[in-house]
Design an enzyme around this catalytic site. Structure first.
Site, PDB file in Angstrom:
ATOM      1  N   TYR A 142       0.839  -1.197   0.000  1.00 21.03           N
ATOM      2  CA  TYR A 142       0.000   0.000   0.000  1.00 21.03           C
ATOM      3  C   TYR A 142       0.877   1.251   0.000  1.00 21.03           C
ATOM      4  CZ  TYR A 142      -3.575   3.304   1.673  1.00 21.03           C
ATOM      5  OH  TYR A 142      -4.432   4.370   1.797  1.00 21.03           O
ATOM      6  N   LYS A 158       1.118   4.307  -2.782  1.00 18.80           N
ATOM      7  CA  LYS A 158       0.839   5.703  -2.456  1.00 18.80           C
ATOM      8  C   LYS A 158       2.040   6.601  -2.744  1.00 18.80           C
ATOM      9  CE  LYS A 158      -3.425   5.216  -1.314  1.00 18.80           C
ATOM     10  NZ  LYS A 158      -4.491   5.846  -2.152  1.00 18.80           N
TER      11      LYS A 158
END
Length: 260
Positions: free
Chosen positions: A164, A168
Site C-alpha cells: 500500500y 501511495k
C-alpha cells in the site's frame, strides 16, 4: 406570509462547477463528496458496490449527485463514469482520485506479486486512467483541478502495509508528473492522510483507538471531513497558485519522528 414563515433551502446555491469523486460510497471519498456538495458543486460518485453507492447517493441528495458503479481499475468503467458525468453536468471541473485497496497485511519479504499488481492497478493505474479521461473530456480545453488521495504511508516506511505504501508513493509521483504535463490548464495536487476513522483503516485502530490516538499531537484520529476540507481547499480558487504539492493531513503525527 412573513419572512419568518418562508421555508429556506438549507443548501448553498449551485456553484456551477462539477466534480467526479472515485471510491465515494463511504469513508474518505464520501466525506470529500459531502464537502464539495456543501459549497454548491454537483458531484458524480463511483464505487464498486451498486447498492452501497445508491444508498450514498440518496444520503448525499440525488438532485445534485449521480452514482456510477464499477471497479476503479476497469478502463471501461473509467470511460463510462466520465461520460455519465459529462452527460449529467456538462462538465467535470474537478477529479478526486480516492479509490484504493489494501488487501494484504504483512512483510514485503512474503508479498505475493499478484496481490502487489492488484494494489497498483487499483491505487495508481486507475488514477491515471481517470485523469486521462477527464483531461480529454473537459479539462484540457476548460481547466480544472485534480486531487489524488495518497497517504503518509507513501512518504515514510510503513511496516506491514508496504505494498500500500509503495502504491501511495507512486501516487505522489503521479501527482508531480501530471502537474507538470497538465499545467497551466489543470492544477494537480495530492493529500496524504494519516489514519482516518473509516472501515478501510479499522485494522489500524480497532480495539485500541485511545492508544492509537494518543500518538497524535492533536489527540485524535482523522475523520473523513478532515480530508474533505483539504480536498475542497485544493479545488478552490484559494489554492489557485498551488500545484504539484502533497498536503499532509496527519494530526501532527510526523512531529513525533524527530530525534530526542
Amino acid at each position: 406570509m412573513t419572512a419568518e414563515d418562508t421555508v429556506r433551502d438549507p443548501r448553498p446555491p449551485e456553484s456551477g462547477k462539477a466534480a467526479l469523486v472515485t471510491g465515494a460510497s463511504r469513508g474518505i471519498g464520501y466525506g470529500i463528496a459531502q464537502a464539495l456538495l456543501a459549497r454548491g458543486d454537483r458531484v458524480c460518485v463511483t464505487g464498486r458496490n451498486e447498492d452501497a453507492l445508491k444508498e450514498a447517493v440518496a444520503r448525499l441528495g440525488s438532485d445534485r449527485v449521480i452514482g456510477v458503479a464499477g471497479k476503479a481499475h476497469d478502463e471501461a468503467h473509467q470511460a463510462v463514469a466520465v461520460e455519465r458525468a459529462m452527460e449529467a453536468f456538462g462538465r467535470v471541473d474537478f477529479l478526486v482520485n480516492n479509490a484504493g485497496t489494501n488487501p494484504v497485511f504483512g512483510p514485503l519479504a512474503e508479498l505475493d506479486h499478484g496481490v502487489a499488481r492488484k494494489v497498483f492497478e487499483t491505487n495508481v493505474i486507475s488514477a491515471l486512467g481517470f485523469a486521462q479521461h477527464t483531461w480529454r473530456a473537459w479539462q484540457k480545453e476548460n481547466g480544472g483541478a485534480i486531487v489524488n488521495i495518497a497517504s503518509v504511508a507513501g512518504i515514510s516506511a510503513s511496516p506491514f502495509i508496504g505494498a500500500y505504501g509503495m502504491s501511495k508513493a507512486a501516487m505522489v509521483n503521479l501527482t508531480l508528473q501530471l502537474a507538470h504535463e497538465f499545467a497551466p490548464a489543470v492544477r494537480v495536487n495530492a493529500i496524504a492522510p494519516a489514519v482516518v476513522k473509516t472501515r478501510f483503516a479499522k485494522a489500524l485502530y480497532e480495539g485500541r483507538e485511545a492508544e492509537a490516538a494518543a500518538a497524535y499531537p492533536l489527540g485524535r484520529l482523522g475523520m473523513p471531513e478532515d480530508v474533505g476540507g483539504a480536498a475542497a481547499f485544493l479545488t478552490s480558487d484559494q489554492s489557485d497558485w498551488i500545484t504539484g504539492q502533497t498536503l499532509v493531513v496527519d494530526g501532527g503525527i510526523f512531529l513525533n519522528a524527530g530525534v530526542g
